[in-house]
Design an enzyme around this catalytic site. Structure first.
Site, PDB file in Angstrom:
ATOM      1  N   HIS A  46     -11.230   8.139   0.753  1.00 21.93           N
ATOM      2  CA  HIS A  46     -10.551   7.369  -0.286  1.00 21.93           C
ATOM      3  C   HIS A  46     -11.569   6.438  -0.937  1.00 21.93           C
ATOM      4  O   HIS A  46     -12.555   6.037  -0.307  1.00 21.93           O
ATOM      5  CB  HIS A  46      -9.419   6.534   0.312  1.00 21.93           C
ATOM      6  CG  HIS A  46      -8.257   7.348   0.770  1.00 21.93           C
ATOM      7  ND1 HIS A  46      -7.016   6.793   1.003  1.00 21.93           N
ATOM      8  CD2 HIS A  46      -8.129   8.673   1.047  1.00 21.93           C
ATOM      9  CE1 HIS A  46      -6.174   7.735   1.395  1.00 21.93           C
ATOM     10  NE2 HIS A  46      -6.832   8.881   1.429  1.00 21.93           N
ATOM     11  N   GLU A  48     -11.573   3.292  -1.561  1.00 23.15           N
ATOM     12  CA  GLU A  48     -11.798   2.034  -0.851  1.00 23.15           C
ATOM     13  C   GLU A  48     -12.733   2.221   0.344  1.00 23.15           C
ATOM     14  O   GLU A  48     -13.651   1.433   0.559  1.00 23.15           O
ATOM     15  CB  GLU A  48     -10.476   1.441  -0.337  1.00 23.15           C
ATOM     16  CG  GLU A  48      -9.436   1.177  -1.391  1.00 23.15           C
ATOM     17  CD  GLU A  48      -8.447   2.318  -1.560  1.00 23.15           C
ATOM     18  OE1 GLU A  48      -8.870   3.487  -1.741  1.00 23.15           O
ATOM     19  OE2 GLU A  48      -7.239   2.044  -1.515  1.00 23.15           O
ATOM     20  N   CYS A  76      -3.482   2.339   0.922  1.00 17.80           N
ATOM     21  CA  CYS A  76      -2.640   2.926   1.966  1.00 17.80           C
ATOM     22  C   CYS A  76      -2.920   2.199   3.288  1.00 17.80           C
ATOM     23  O   CYS A  76      -3.787   1.330   3.355  1.00 17.80           O
ATOM     24  CB  CYS A  76      -2.939   4.416   2.098  1.00 17.80           C
ATOM     25  SG  CYS A  76      -4.579   4.775   2.767  1.00 17.80           S
ATOM     26  N   CYS A  79      -6.621   2.501   4.434  1.00 18.34           N
ATOM     27  CA  CYS A  79      -7.529   1.659   3.651  1.00 18.34           C
ATOM     28  C   CYS A  79      -7.280   0.182   3.927  1.00 18.34           C
ATOM     29  O   CYS A  79      -8.231  -0.610   3.987  1.00 18.34           O
ATOM     30  CB  CYS A  79      -7.385   1.979   2.174  1.00 18.34           C
ATOM     31  SG  CYS A  79      -7.994   3.645   1.767  1.00 18.34           S
TER      32      CYS A  79
END
Length: 146
Positions: A46, A48, A76, A79
């Site tokens: 992801h 992040e 999420c 993260c």
């Protein structure tokens, strides 16, 4: 947030969900990334997490105290945990994610008593542009009648 949006657009050009992240310390960009889950065949890639990994490497440390994270979509749970473990000072995010978000939606990770560090949270920064980009991306995937 403009740089995070630019990273999201680059992610979209690669066929990824358009999410971008930027980490800043003392006004200087330390790292920036867009989603790469499909490209790397890695569900943890992801924006992040990639930005956190890069910033830690650039600074030569595991914690990013004094750093701020800008991301186009509400993080999420995975993260949010990475943000907590990295000790990010401030989290700025664009669009809320009622289905998968874990900051102001869902599990509200930072509000849990087991969370060791909570950043200052600033939601809805650049929300309209981030949300529109995501809606347009998923509309092309689903088709006009869905």
């Amino acid at each position: 947030m403009d740089r995070a949006v630019a990273q999201a657009r680059l992610a979209e050009e690669r066929g990824e969900v358009p999410i971008g992240a930027v980490i800043i310390r003392r006004g200087e960009v330390i790292s920036e990334a867009g989603n790469r889950t499909r490209e790397l065949n890695d569900p943890t890639a992801h924006a992040e997490v990639l930005a956190i990994r890069d910033a830690c490497g650039a600074l030569g440390q595991e914690r990013l105290e004094g750093c701020d994270l800008y991301v186009t979509l509400e993080p999420c749970a995975m993260c949010a945990a990475a943000i907590s473990f990295a000790r990010i000072r401030r989290l700025y995010f664009g669009a809320e994610d009622p289905k998968g978000g874990a900051v102001t939606s869902g599990v509200r990770f930072f509000a849990n008593p087991t969370c060791h560090h909570s950043p200052e949270i600033y939601p809805a920064i650049g929300e309209a542009e981030s949300a529109a980009m995501l809606r347009a991306f998923f509309q092309t995937k689903r088709g006009p009648e869905d």
